[in-house]
Scaffold this motif. Sequence first.
Motif, PDB file in Angstrom:
ATOM      1  N   TRP A  61       0.829  -1.206   0.000  1.00  0.00           N
ATOM      2  CA  TRP A  61       0.000   0.000   0.000  1.00  0.00           C
ATOM      3  C   TRP A  61       0.865   1.259   0.000  1.00  0.00           C
ATOM      4  CZ3 TRP A  61      -5.005   0.953  -0.831  1.00  0.00           C
ATOM      5  CH2 TRP A  61      -5.528   2.177  -0.432  1.00  0.00           C
ATOM      6  N   CYS A  62       1.876   1.265   0.842  1.00  0.00           N
ATOM      7  CA  CYS A  62       2.771   2.433   0.899  1.00  0.00           C
ATOM      8  C   CYS A  62       3.557   2.594  -0.406  1.00  0.00           C
ATOM      9  CB  CYS A  62       3.738   2.301   2.079  1.00  0.00           C
ATOM     10  SG  CYS A  62       2.937   2.503   3.688  1.00  0.00           S
ATOM     11  N   LEU A 120       2.512   1.706  -3.350  1.00  0.00           N
ATOM     12  CA  LEU A 120       1.584   2.216  -4.358  1.00  0.00           C
ATOM     13  C   LEU A 120       1.384   3.723  -4.231  1.00  0.00           C
ATOM     14  CD1 LEU A 120      -1.116  -0.609  -4.364  1.00  0.00           C
ATOM     15  CD2 LEU A 120       0.471  -0.047  -6.203  1.00  0.00           C
ATOM     16  N   TRP A 121       1.387   4.222  -2.988  1.00  0.00           N
ATOM     17  CA  TRP A 121       1.223   5.665  -2.780  1.00  0.00           C
ATOM     18  C   TRP A 121       2.529   6.426  -2.973  1.00  0.00           C
ATOM     19  CZ3 TRP A 121      -3.058   8.360  -2.835  1.00  0.00           C
ATOM     20  CH2 TRP A 121      -4.267   7.705  -2.591  1.00  0.00           C
ATOM     21  N   GLY A 122       3.656   5.715  -2.952  1.00  0.00           N
ATOM     22  CA  GLY A 122       4.941   6.349  -3.226  1.00  0.00           C
ATOM     23  C   GLY A 122       5.628   6.990  -2.040  1.00  0.00           C
ATOM     24  N   GLU A 123       5.065   6.850  -0.852  1.00  0.00           N
ATOM     25  CA  GLU A 123       5.723   7.401   0.336  1.00  0.00           C
ATOM     26  C   GLU A 123       5.236   6.680   1.592  1.00  0.00           C
ATOM     27  OE1 GLU A 123       4.734  11.358   1.618  1.00  0.00           O
ATOM     28  OE2 GLU A 123       2.765  11.267   0.690  1.00  0.00           O
ATOM     29  N   SER A 136       4.105   7.324   5.185  1.00  0.00           N
ATOM     30  CA  SER A 136       3.631   8.328   6.139  1.00  0.00           C
ATOM     31  C   SER A 136       2.655   7.637   7.086  1.00  0.00           C
ATOM     32  CB  SER A 136       2.937   9.480   5.398  1.00  0.00           C
ATOM     33  OG  SER A 136       1.746   9.015   4.775  1.00  0.00           O
ATOM     34  N   ASN A 180      -0.569   6.816   5.343  1.00  0.00           N
ATOM     35  CA  ASN A 180      -0.495   5.657   4.455  1.00  0.00           C
ATOM     36  C   ASN A 180      -0.403   4.355   5.238  1.00  0.00           C
ATOM     37  OD1 ASN A 180      -0.718   7.124   2.119  1.00  0.00           O
ATOM     38  ND2 ASN A 180       1.476   7.218   1.745  1.00  0.00           N
ATOM     39  N   GLY A 213      -3.120   1.601   4.992  1.00  0.00           N
ATOM     40  CA  GLY A 213      -2.718   0.249   4.619  1.00  0.00           C
ATOM     41  C   GLY A 213      -3.204  -0.784   5.602  1.00  0.00           C
TER      42      GLY A 213
END
Length: 196
Positions: free
Chosen positions: A32-33, A35-38, A40, A43, A47
């Motif tokens: 999940w992280c 896919l979001w690219g960061e 945080s 996220n 996730g």
Amino acid sequence: MTSSGSAAAEPRGRFGRWRDQAVALGWLVVVWCLLWGEISWANVVGGLLVGGAVLLFFPLPPVTFGGRLRPWALLVFVGKFVVELVVASIHVARIAMQPGYRPRGAIIAVQLRVPTDLNIALTAEAVTLVPGTLVLEVDRAAATLYLHVLDTHGPADLELARERTLAVEQRIVRAVGSAAELRLVESDPAEKGTTQ
């Protein structure tokens, strides 16, 4: 005696299921992280929520690990995988850059020797990550991978692709397989794969 033995086995089984669920949830959060690219807090929490919902509403069959981690064999697997990745990437790049060249593809069936879900998944993933080869379908009951192979010129290329896939399976089993699985992949080479 029997009842106490089964009572002792039950918590271990329950702990094993919880551990497997926790590991799966952890991987889902990582994906999940990514896919979001960061990474945080939002996220990670998102996730956890999405991963928990996936595990709750779409439960997967349990994949158990009965093997043994062998660090040297794992290092050999990673080293050869990186070499294959680089060589295949250069080959596919050369095909893409060569003007007027039309590569021929083929679909082959490769029957794996270790029919466990974990081995099938790891082998399919490792084979697909190398450019030029793609898993199209997995026959779980027959432990068979159907692969699309790029740039084939004849039966010798198809046999080479089949042997490479079985070599990947062998390296994976050497790295994380059980003793019984290791005996299966170290058996007579004449028993390798299918000739479909």
